[in-house]
Write a protein that holds these residues in place. Sequence first.
Motif, PDB file in Angstrom:
ATOM      1  N   GLU A 226       1.324  11.083  -3.294  1.00  0.00           N
ATOM      2  CA  GLU A 226       2.443  11.630  -2.540  1.00  0.00           C
ATOM      3  C   GLU A 226       2.713  10.795  -1.287  1.00  0.00           C
ATOM      4  O   GLU A 226       3.869  10.487  -0.969  1.00  0.00           O
ATOM      5  N   SER A 227       1.660  10.403  -0.581  1.00  0.00           N
ATOM      6  CA  SER A 227       1.820   9.614   0.638  1.00  0.00           C
ATOM      7  C   SER A 227       2.491   8.279   0.346  1.00  0.00           C
ATOM      8  O   SER A 227       3.427   7.858   1.052  1.00  0.00           O
ATOM      9  N   PHE A 228       2.059   7.603  -0.716  1.00  0.00           N
ATOM     10  CA  PHE A 228       2.612   6.291  -1.057  1.00  0.00           C
ATOM     11  C   PHE A 228       4.073   6.415  -1.493  1.00  0.00           C
ATOM     12  O   PHE A 228       4.926   5.607  -1.099  1.00  0.00           O
ATOM     13  N   ASP A 229       4.378   7.444  -2.287  1.00  0.00           N
ATOM     14  CA  ASP A 229       5.756   7.650  -2.736  1.00  0.00           C
ATOM     15  C   ASP A 229       6.677   7.986  -1.563  1.00  0.00           C
ATOM     16  O   ASP A 229       7.820   7.501  -1.495  1.00  0.00           O
ATOM     17  N   LEU A 230       6.197   8.804  -0.640  1.00  0.00           N
ATOM     18  CA  LEU A 230       7.029   9.159   0.515  1.00  0.00           C
ATOM     19  C   LEU A 230       7.256   7.956   1.425  1.00  0.00           C
ATOM     20  O   LEU A 230       8.337   7.812   2.011  1.00  0.00           O
ATOM     21  N   GLN A 231       6.257   7.085   1.542  1.00  0.00           N
ATOM     22  CA  GLN A 231       6.463   5.857   2.303  1.00  0.00           C
ATOM     23  C   GLN A 231       7.570   5.017   1.669  1.00  0.00           C
ATOM     24  O   GLN A 231       8.401   4.427   2.365  1.00  0.00           O
ATOM     25  N   GLY A 232       7.586   4.971   0.338  1.00  0.00           N
ATOM     26  CA  GLY A 232       8.648   4.242  -0.347  1.00  0.00           C
ATOM     27  C   GLY A 232      10.012   4.847  -0.072  1.00  0.00           C
ATOM     28  O   GLY A 232      10.985   4.129   0.188  1.00  0.00           O
TER      29      GLY A 232
END
Length: 247
Positions: A136-142
């Motif tokens: 979730e963290s990586f996707d939200l950063q994207g």
Amino acid sequence: MDVLSLVGLLFGLVAILGGVVAKGSSVEALWNLAAFLIVVIGTLGATLVQTRVPVFLHAFRMFPWVFKPPRLDPRGMIKRIVDWSQISRKEGLLGLEDRSNREPDPFVRKGLQLLVDGAEPQTLRQILEFDLDNSESFDLQGARVFESMGIYSPTLGIIGAVMGLMAVMQNLAEPSKLGQGIAAAFVATIYGVGLANLFFLPVSNKLKSVVQARITHQTMLLEGLVAIAEGENPRNIENKLNGFIQG
């Protein structure tokens, strides 16, 4: 295919292009190379400065989700979880090993493998929640890469407008150059504000909604796997997971 995204983008283009024509101008008036360089290239440069390479690349890998989000079938997943629960009650958790080996989704396969390995419910939850949080963290950063572009582009539009007016002021003695400078000033503002509000920010928000839907789906799966590990009745598991279905 997300029809609303396509329709929304089309409406945005019609609003801008149709508005220009309705105001008595022409579509060609919206093109200005100087404004494009200042706003679009400048926005990209500012975004590159603040973003790590893996995140930037991931953002553009996620972009197709705006028009074709990952397919989620919560009802189908609940049925599969209930089937796994029934298998585990009849054959034991080792009966899920074959299902685990044939599972294409890495997250599902990992959860099933943990069940087969006899992981305690709390251990299973901790491992899968850790994976979920990282994903979730990586996707939200994207998704926030496009949000950053939406923040920078109006400011670059203002810079382009100021630079266009500077060109006008420097060429007051040459009326033939005034029109080009004023056009660059106004077009840069349109580029900056238009791209932010009709593209970058909507794309960011759509990607965030897709990420949230995926996390909800995977959380439902996690709860189902934990319930299987705890030996809950398949009917109770189904009733519990139905609460995740929206609409």
